[in-house]
Design an enzyme around this catalytic site. Structure first.
Site, short mmCIF file in Angstrom:
data_model
loop_
_atom_site.label_atom_id
_atom_site.label_comp_id
_atom_site.label_asym_id
_atom_site.label_seq_id
_atom_site.Cartn_x
_atom_site.Cartn_y
_atom_site.Cartn_z
N ASN A 220 0.85 -1.20 0.00
CA ASN A 220 0.00 0.00 0.00
C ASN A 220 0.88 1.25 0.00
O ASN A 220 2.10 1.15 0.03
CB ASN A 220 -0.95 -0.03 1.21
CG ASN A 220 -0.18 -0.08 2.51
OD1 ASN A 220 0.56 0.82 2.84
ND2 ASN A 220 -0.33 -1.19 3.24
N ASP A 289 -4.09 -6.29 5.04
CA ASP A 289 -5.08 -7.15 5.71
C ASP A 289 -4.97 -8.60 5.25
O ASP A 289 -5.22 -9.52 6.02
CB ASP A 289 -6.50 -6.63 5.43
CG ASP A 289 -6.76 -5.32 6.17
OD1 ASP A 289 -6.14 -5.13 7.24
OD2 ASP A 289 -7.54 -4.49 5.68
N LYS A 299 9.11 -17.03 -10.49
CA LYS A 299 8.31 -15.93 -11.07
C LYS A 299 7.13 -16.51 -11.86
O LYS A 299 7.31 -17.41 -12.70
CB LYS A 299 9.22 -15.11 -11.99
CG LYS A 299 8.56 -13.89 -12.51
CD LYS A 299 9.52 -13.10 -13.38
CE LYS A 299 8.75 -12.01 -14.10
NZ LYS A 299 9.50 -11.46 -15.21
N PRO A 317 -2.39 -11.92 10.35
CA PRO A 317 -2.66 -11.76 11.78
C PRO A 317 -2.83 -10.28 12.09
O PRO A 317 -2.22 -9.43 11.43
CB PRO A 317 -1.39 -12.30 12.44
CG PRO A 317 -0.33 -12.21 11.38
CD PRO A 317 -1.03 -12.37 10.07
N ASP A 318 -3.67 -9.96 13.08
CA ASP A 318 -3.79 -8.57 13.52
C ASP A 318 -2.73 -8.35 14.60
O ASP A 318 -2.83 -8.88 15.71
CB ASP A 318 -5.20 -8.30 14.06
CG ASP A 318 -5.40 -6.81 14.27
OD1 ASP A 318 -4.52 -6.17 14.87
OD2 ASP A 318 -6.45 -6.30 13.83
N VAL A 320 -1.56 -5.58 16.29
CA VAL A 320 -1.84 -4.79 17.48
C VAL A 320 -2.81 -5.52 18.42
O VAL A 320 -2.66 -5.48 19.64
CB VAL A 320 -2.31 -3.36 17.10
CG1 VAL A 320 -3.76 -3.33 16.65
CG2 VAL A 320 -2.08 -2.38 18.23
N LYS A 349 -13.21 -0.23 17.30
CA LYS A 349 -11.87 -0.82 17.14
C LYS A 349 -11.12 -0.85 18.48
O LYS A 349 -10.42 -1.80 18.79
CB LYS A 349 -11.09 0.02 16.13
CG LYS A 349 -10.32 -0.81 15.14
CD LYS A 349 -9.85 0.00 13.97
CE LYS A 349 -10.75 -0.18 12.75
NZ LYS A 349 -10.26 0.52 11.58
N LYS A 353 -10.16 -4.56 19.62
CA LYS A 353 -8.74 -4.92 19.63
C LYS A 353 -8.13 -4.82 21.03
O LYS A 353 -6.93 -4.99 21.20
CB LYS A 353 -7.96 -4.03 18.66
CG LYS A 353 -8.43 -4.16 17.20
CD LYS A 353 -7.41 -3.60 16.23
CE LYS A 353 -7.93 -3.65 14.80
NZ LYS A 353 -6.88 -3.68 13.80
O1 C5P Z 1 -8.34 -2.88 11.48
P1 C5P Z 1 -7.51 -1.74 10.97
O2 C5P Z 1 -6.54 -2.12 9.91
O3 C5P Z 1 -8.31 -0.53 10.58
O4 C5P Z 1 -6.70 -1.28 12.27
C1 C5P Z 1 -5.69 -0.34 12.21
C2 C5P Z 1 -4.80 -0.51 13.39
O5 C5P Z 1 -4.47 -1.88 13.58
C3 C5P Z 1 -3.45 0.15 13.18
O6 C5P Z 1 -2.95 0.50 14.46
C4 C5P Z 1 -2.63 -0.94 12.53
O7 C5P Z 1 -1.24 -0.72 12.72
C5 C5P Z 1 -3.12 -2.15 13.28
N1 C5P Z 1 -3.11 -3.38 12.50
C6 C5P Z 1 -2.27 -4.40 12.86
N2 C5P Z 1 -2.29 -5.59 12.20
C7 C5P Z 1 -3.14 -5.77 11.16
C8 C5P Z 1 -4.00 -4.75 10.76
C9 C5P Z 1 -3.97 -3.57 11.44
O8 C5P Z 1 -1.50 -4.22 13.81
N3 C5P Z 1 -3.14 -6.93 10.53
#
Ligand code: C5P
Length: 416
Positions: A220, A289, A299, A317-318, A320, A349, A353
């Site tokens: 991105n 995401d 390739k 994985p998320d 945070v 959020k 989170k």
């Molecule tokens: O869910 P969203 O992407 O909007 O959340 C944004 C927050 O979550 C930011 O602080 C981003 O750094 C963190 N984030 C993360 N891991 C992910 C997606 C988002 O730590 N996979």
């Protein structure tokens, strides 16, 4: 003895330790160790006679930096010359400072590396004299000391000792170098306490890159500017800072430890490795995401006759949220970029989170956010909120950290 609190002021500070040729030079190994333990960066400069008492190799190993010994060494000058060292130092400490060194300094001599650094630095110089009590009492030495006191203001030149007591030569009297722990504590007192002194702040920043094959990836437009500005501001407020960064074009802020990562999985792994030493975790990275479910080994080639290509993605994985749910969770701050209903989404959020705080901005406004140098944001935490009007990311970084500090210190005193 030194309280941990005052020593935390040495975090990130740059100490240039000048060692001159006295028997007390052997104590400098311990001094360097104590500076490093307190989080300072140390460069050691040794005079020729100092090297008769202790080897540069010992001090190199302890300081983690090359030891500087010569004014006229072209190789050393090309690396970090006398002017650079003089500018680099936040504080110059001469320990031990011999009678000969005091004489040289009082005359403004520039005939060796340490003398030239003392002439060239704008930073304070602290002297820890060490010599036989008779040498200390000698009218010549006392005259040099008075000259130095007249030449330099007390905020430019400071005296650490000497102490009185038994000396290496068997005499008793003034002339002993202060103990390394005392010198470390006095060195710390040169610096103000930052609001985050003694705290380790870990910041994630920039985009992630999710590999498709050896040459392609999904990513991105995140520039990383916000996270880098927070890293710089956190250092300025006294913290020890680690920046876990995706690929960006930015240079690492001074005094920040930067760990480069590419993918979300690497970002998670690094964040978890640091978690037990993290006090505050600030997640400003724009984490992808989703990532390709498989990374092709070679390739991927175009297929004749196929106008479509499908890449299967799986959720990343998320980071945070994982950090915030960890048993050793630090104070955790997230970011939220929204295009509408900013407050509602940010609050949900924050809860979902398990965050302590969230910084939300409206990215429907193209003047702010992602690549811009400016930003406007709202900060939410369970008991309150704060609006930050449009301002530079540098200014915003400081405002965010001041808000974090207010809530963080309350939560810390509540758990004590
Ligand atoms: O869910 P969203 O992407 O909007 O959340 C944004 C927050 O979550 C930011 O602080 C981003 O750094 C963190 N984030 C993360 N891991 C992910 C997606 C988002 O730590 N996979």
């Amino acid at each position: 003895m030194a309280s941990d609190n005052i020593l935390s002021r040495l975090q990130n500070k740059r100490i240039l330790l000048g060692i001159t040729g006295g028997i007390a030079a052997y104590k400098c190994a311990e001094l360097v160790r104590l500076y490093k333990k307190a989080g300072a960066e140390v460069h050691v400069v040794m005079t020729k006679s100092a090297q008769e008492f202790v080897t540069p190799l010992t001090l190199q190993a302890l300081s983690g930096n090359p030891v500087h010994t010569s004014l006229l060494d072209p190789e050393a000058e090309a690396g970090m010359g006398h002017i650079e060292l003089a500018r680099w130092a936040d504080l110059v400490v001469i320990a031990p400072a011999t009678a000969n060194f005091l004489a040289n300094l009082s005359q403004g001599k520039g005939d060796d590396l340490l003398n030239t650094i003392c002439l060239a630095t704008k930073s304070p110089i602290a002297l820890a004299p060490a010599m036989n009590q008779q040498m200390w009492a000698s009218p010549a030495t006392q005259n040099n000391i008075s000259t130095l006191k007249t030449l330099f203001s007390s905020d430019r030149l400071n005296w650490m000792g000497p102490a009185e007591g038994e000396q290496a030569c068997g005499d008793i009297g003034p002339g002993r170098m202060l103990e390394p722990a005392q010198i470390t504590e006095l060195s710390a007192s040169f610096f103000n306490e930052g609001i985050f002194s003694g705290q380790h702040i870990v910041i994630t920043a920039g985009p992630t890159q999710e590999a498709i094959d050896p040459v392609r990836y999904i990513s991105n437009h995140s520039s990383g500017k916000m996270g880098y500005a927070i890293a710089q501001a956190a250092v300025d407020l006294g913290a020890k800072v680690t920046l876990i960064s995706g690929p960006t074009n930015l240079s690492t802020p001074e005094r920040v430890t930067r760990i480069n990562i590419k993918s979300a999985e690497q970002l998670l792994e690094t964040s978890l490795l640091l978690i037990s030493t993290t006090d505050i975790f600030i997640a400003s990275a724009a984490v992808a995401d989703y990532r390709p479910s498989e990374i092709a080994e070679h390739k991927i080639k175009k297929v004749d006759g196929e106008d479509q290509m499908i890449i299967k993605l799986v959720k990343n994985p998320d980071i945070v949220a994982t950090v915030a749910q960890h048993p050793e969770r630090p104070f955790t701050v997230g970011f939220a970029a929204e295009t509408r209903d900013v407050k509602t989404y940010a609050h949900s959020k924050l809860e979902r989170k398990n965050l302590d705080m969230i910084v939300a901005n409206d990215v429907s406004n193209t003047n702010i956010g992602f690549n811009s140098d400016n930003n406007a944001a709202s900060i939410y935490w369970p008991e309150g909120q704060k609006e930050l009007e449009l301002m530079s990311k540098t200014q915003m970084a400081k405002e965010i950290l001041l808000t974090v500090h207010a809530t963080y210190s309350k939560s810390r005193s509540a758990t004590k």
